[in-house]
Structures are given as C-alpha cells and as structure tokens.
Design a protein around this motif. Structure first.
Motif, PDB file in Angstrom:
ATOM      1  N   ILE A   1       0.011  14.781  10.003  1.00 22.20           N
ATOM      2  CA  ILE A   1      -0.320  13.368   9.766  1.00 22.20           C
ATOM      3  C   ILE A   1       0.407  12.901   8.502  1.00 22.20           C
ATOM      4  O   ILE A   1       0.282  13.520   7.436  1.00 22.20           O
ATOM      5  CB  ILE A   1      -1.845  13.170   9.579  1.00 22.20           C
ATOM      6  CG1 ILE A   1      -2.642  13.824  10.724  1.00 22.20           C
ATOM      7  CG2 ILE A   1      -2.183  11.682   9.445  1.00 22.20           C
ATOM      8  CD1 ILE A   1      -2.434  13.242  12.089  1.00 22.20           C
ATOM      9  N   GLY A   2       1.159  11.818   8.623  1.00 20.68           N
ATOM     10  CA  GLY A   2       1.907  11.289   7.488  1.00 20.68           C
ATOM     11  C   GLY A   2       1.134  10.207   6.748  1.00 20.68           C
ATOM     12  O   GLY A   2       0.433   9.407   7.364  1.00 20.68           O
ATOM     13  N   ILE A   3       1.257  10.205   5.426  1.00 18.45           N
ATOM     14  CA  ILE A   3       0.634   9.175   4.578  1.00 18.45           C
ATOM     15  C   ILE A   3       1.774   8.424   3.878  1.00 18.45           C
ATOM     16  O   ILE A   3       2.421   8.972   2.978  1.00 18.45           O
ATOM     17  CB  ILE A   3      -0.311   9.795   3.517  1.00 18.45           C
ATOM     18  CG1 ILE A   3      -1.314  10.767   4.157  1.00 18.45           C
ATOM     19  CG2 ILE A   3      -1.001   8.705   2.705  1.00 18.45           C
ATOM     20  CD1 ILE A   3      -2.358  10.133   5.048  1.00 18.45           C
ATOM     21  N   PRO A   4       2.055   7.175   4.287  1.00 18.32           N
ATOM     22  CA  PRO A   4       3.205   6.464   3.712  1.00 18.32           C
ATOM     23  C   PRO A   4       2.910   5.912   2.317  1.00 18.32           C
ATOM     24  O   PRO A   4       1.947   5.174   2.133  1.00 18.32           O
ATOM     25  CB  PRO A   4       3.459   5.328   4.715  1.00 18.32           C
ATOM     26  CG  PRO A   4       2.161   5.130   5.424  1.00 18.32           C
ATOM     27  CD  PRO A   4       1.382   6.396   5.337  1.00 18.32           C
ATOM     28  N   LYS A   5       3.755   6.261   1.348  1.00 19.59           N
ATOM     29  CA  LYS A   5       3.504   5.830  -0.031  1.00 19.59           C
ATOM     30  C   LYS A   5       3.636   4.319  -0.180  1.00 19.59           C
ATOM     31  O   LYS A   5       2.993   3.711  -1.034  1.00 19.59           O
ATOM     32  CB  LYS A   5       4.451   6.552  -0.992  1.00 19.59           C
ATOM     33  CG  LYS A   5       5.928   6.252  -0.791  1.00 19.59           C
ATOM     34  CD  LYS A   5       6.784   6.996  -1.809  1.00 19.59           C
ATOM     35  CE  LYS A   5       8.249   6.583  -1.696  1.00 19.59           C
ATOM     36  NZ  LYS A   5       9.126   7.362  -2.550  1.00 19.59           N
TER      37      LYS A   5
END
Length: 495
Positions: A265-269
C-alpha cells in the motif's frame, strides 16, 4: 421484520431468498421512509407505482428460483440517468419536462437484474458542484448534524441526493456518477461507501454527459460488500458506448476475503496538504497502521504532478462541458424561452440558455469555451492535456514498482454548512476535490470508505486508489480496512 429500509443489500438478498421478507415489503418500507423525509430533499421524482410493479415481478422471479443478487432490491437513481418515461432533468431547468423514450444502459441492467426503482435523486445541476447547492430542485440536506447544532449541512456533491438517501436509509443503495469525486466525496461526507470504477468499466450510454473523458458511474452503498454486489450488476461491455471496455466482469463479492497479506500500500507524500485538519491526518495514520496490522506492506510514494491536478481538471472538465452542453438550445426538447416579435434563432438560443442554466453551469461553460477558443487552446487546453498524461504516468510508475493500492484521505474536511461557501471564491469550493480529481484524470478505480467521526460527530472517509481494471482487488483491500475500522455510526433521526 421491522425497519426493512435499514437493511443492507446482502442482508436483504439473503432474507428474500429465505422467504423471510418480500420485495414488496422492502419497497413499501422504503417508500414510507421517503415520504417521511421530505426535509432532506433527496428524492425529487418519486415512482411508487413503478416500484410496486417491479417489486411484484421480483417476488415472482425469486419464487421461481431465477433471481440474480440484485433482484428485489429497492434503489434510488441519480437524476443524471435517463429512465424511460420518468423525468430525467440532470437537476436543470433547461431539461424541464424531459421524459426519455429510452433507458440508460446501467439502469436497464439493474432492472434486468430485478432491481426496483423508488424514484430519481437530487444532484448538482449537470453534476457540476461539490455541495449539492446548484440543483433546480433546491439543496439536499445531509442527515448528519454537528453535535446539538441544528444547522443544515451539505451531503457533498454532485451525487448529494444519492448519499443523503443511502445514509438516511431511504433506499438500500443508489446509483451515482463521478467526474472529479462526485461519488467519493459525498460518500465520505455522509458515512457511506462509494466506488468509482475504472473509466470504461460501466457504460456511459444514457447518462447525461458532463465531461465525457472523466465521467464514470458507480454504486453508493451502506458497506463494501454491497458495493461489490451492485457494481457487478452495473458493469459490462456496451457497444452503444465507444469507451466501454470489452472485458469479462468478475464476481466482485467473491473477491472479498479480507486477506491482504503481502499487498503493498502506497502513501503519497503530496497528499499531506497545508492546513489539513489534525483529525484527518490522524485518521490517515490510523488507516495506515490498520492495513499494516492486516499484513500489508506500507511504503511512502511520490506522485509529483499531483499539485497540477486541480488546475488541469478545471480546464479539461469545463472544456468538455462546454462542448457537451451545446446541445441544450431549446430546439428539440426541454425548456424553450418565450420569444418576442422580431426574435430570431440566435435570440432563442441566448434566452433559452440564459434562463435554463444555473450560475455554476454558466460559469463552467464560459470557462470551457474560453480555454477552447483559438487564441488560448494551446496555452490552456493542450497544456492541461499534457499535465493529465504526466499525472497518469505518475500512477503507472508507482504501480509498476509493485504498489497494489494507494491510501489517501477522501476529503480535506468533514461536511460543511449549506450556504457557508456560497459567497466565497468558487475556487474555494473546487478545493473540495483536491484528493479525488487525480483518479478521474488517470481513469483509475477509487473507493471511499467511512473511517471515523470528527470531534463534532461528523463522518470522515478514507480513499483507496487501485490499479486499472482491478476493482476486485481494490474492494478486498477496502473490505479489510472496513473490518479494521469497524465504522457503524448512523445519523440521529431529526427529519
């Protein structure tokens, strides 16, 4: 069984199969709830006779043992979907009195599956708005309230009627459309689930067009399982829509195992916005921790062109709207202005469109016509299209690096008061779409899941963005998140 209108699709389906309840009983319960909820202004064209007729046919079908999952389920239909013989106005005066002689592909598929139409739902005019305050039928009211404050809140837009109706249990589910967040933002504002599928997954034929390269229909439901069941009935290839994908429709409900071990799961900055409420930051961090606890791997990612998404969207969408809305001219259907002696066709067009369109629609048509005009086409429209390609590539790069889904907030705030942004700069209203428009520009699937309540007792949502065509996988991740979040709050009944 009492309060049948409060059932979820899956619960109602099982009760119908067991013979514990009939579709007619379900339908009557919903019709009674609609009648008592006039203050919400969610339903604008009621179809009780048609609903009872469809419910009786569904009961016969269930008895015969030939019933798909959606058979006998009472739904609300957003006023953007053309429904044969029933007013379909897109909440605009310019389509006053218009009753289509045909059925949109999606509503036909739902009715073929045995679903019941309770009526048409309020919305922002031509789906242009984030607060359901641009409708010719008047504002929709959110069933949720801030603590003991009785100020009326927005249900979000443009699918505000759908969100309000599902949240208040006036129907078991509803259709919505999403051009820049119009399913996901209202779902988050009202504590329900809403999924925008991949562009091309659901037919656009018979859905009144706003921005053809961005519009996509989807279900608005009480939970993720219901979204999976209803989405399957709405999907499928349609030769009437040249952008419809010729892909088999999987069994989305079967994908709901809740097992996300090994998923990334990616967390976009870039979604960490200045001035974002602490509660939303905390909710996002909690969601991240829950997915990690469920066995997913969490990685920080970058979507560098995110900051250009909103301006690109508000060039492309109005440009397409200006082209799509040119057909509303008073010649063949809908409103036609009263003309004076000496008026010609030009005056008829001008007066009809001036009377028929609301302020927000006029604003977007004018912006769209401007960015498409000879001197500004390259400076605005072509540049926005290039930015859109870069945004799409950001997502492609992230997915190519092994990310399965992306977790973000659904909205930058909880529901705000009706009228609170009326006199503000229109751009302030457009900022509500900051987390959602990238998904439409890239054509990806996105789902909003209710995640918690803020300190005033209003619902907040989280958004998951998935890989193209992998709605089953996205729904399963959303299901795992939903199980961990355990959101069960409902609005206190005041209407």
């Amino acid at each position: 069984m009492t309060d049948l209108n409060t059932l979820k699709i899956a619960e109602a389906r099982d009760a119908l199969r067991k013979g514990d309840v009939t579709s007619l009983e379900l339908t009557e319960s919903c019709l009674g709830a609609i009648e008592a909820a006039g203050e919400l202004n969610a339903f604008v064209h009621n179809t009780p006779d048609l609903a009872r007729e469809q419910a009786k046919a569904a009961d016969a079908r269930i008895k015969a043992g030939d019933a798909p999952d959606m058979c006998g389920i009472p739904l609300g239909i957003k006023d953007l979907f053309c429904t044969k013989g029933v007013p379909s106005q897109a909440a605009s005066n310019i389509l006053g009195g218009f009753k289509p002689e045909y059925e949109s592909t999606i509503t036909r598929q739902l009715f073929d599956a045995g679903s019941v139409m309770l009526g048409k739902l309020n919305m922002d005019e031509f789906a242009m708005g984030s607060s359901n305050e641009t409708s010719c039928y008047g504002n929709v009211v959110n069933p949720w309230r801030r603590g003991n404050d009785d100020a009326q809140l927005t249900p979000g837009g443009s699918s505000g009627g759908s969100a309000s109706a599902v949240s208040a249990d006036l129907c078991l589910a509803a259709t919505g459309t999403d051009t820049g967040g119009s399913i996901r933002q209202p779902a988050a504002f009202t504590g329900i689930t809403g999924i925008k599928p991949t562009y091309g997954r659901c037919s656009r034929w018979g859905v009144v067009a706003f921005a053809s390269s961005l519009d996509q229909a989807g279900p608005m439901t009480k939970d993720v399982r219901d979204a999976a069941i209803m989405l399957e009935a709405m999907c499928g290839h349609d030769p009437m829509d040249s952008t419809s994908a010729d892909l088999t429709v999987p069994n989305f409900e079967a994908a709901l195992t809740g097992d996300i071990k090994g998923k990334t799961i990616g967390i976009p900055k870039e979604y960490h916005m200045d001035g974002m409420p602490d509660e939303i930051e905390k909710l996002w961090a909690d969601g991240r921790a829950m997915l990690q606890d469920a066995g997913a791997k969490i990685v920080d990612i970058s979507l560098p062109h995110t900051k250009y998404a909103l301006p690109a969207y508000y060039v492309i969408a109005p440009a397409e709207a200006s082209s799509n809305l040119a057909r509303y001219d008073g010649v063949r259907y809908g409103h036609r202005a009263t003309l004076e002696a000496g008026d010609g066709i030009t005056e008829m067009y001008e007066k009809t469109r001036a009377e028929g369109f609301g302020d927000e629609v006029k604003r977007r048509v004018m912006v769209g016509t401007y960015v498409l005009s000879a001197g500004f086409y390259d400076a605005y429209y072509n540049r926005a299209r290039k930015v859109r390609t870069l945004i799409k590539k950001d997502f492609e790069d992230v997915f190519a690096a092994g990310v399965d889904a992306i977790l973000t907030p659904a909205t930058p705030s909880a529901a705000f008061g009706l009228g609170e942004m009326k006199d503000a700069d229109p751009v302030q209203m457009y900022l509500n779409d900051v987390f959602t428009v990238t998904v439409n520009l890239a054509g990806l699937p996105g789902i909003a899941v209710p995640a918690g309540l803020d300190k005033q007792g209003l619902p907040l949502g989280l958004q998951l963005i998935g890989r193209p065509w992998e709605e089953g996988d996205l729904l399963n991740t959303a299901y795992a998140l939903e199980q961990s979040l355990g959101f069960v709050a409902k609005p206190s009944k005041w209407w």
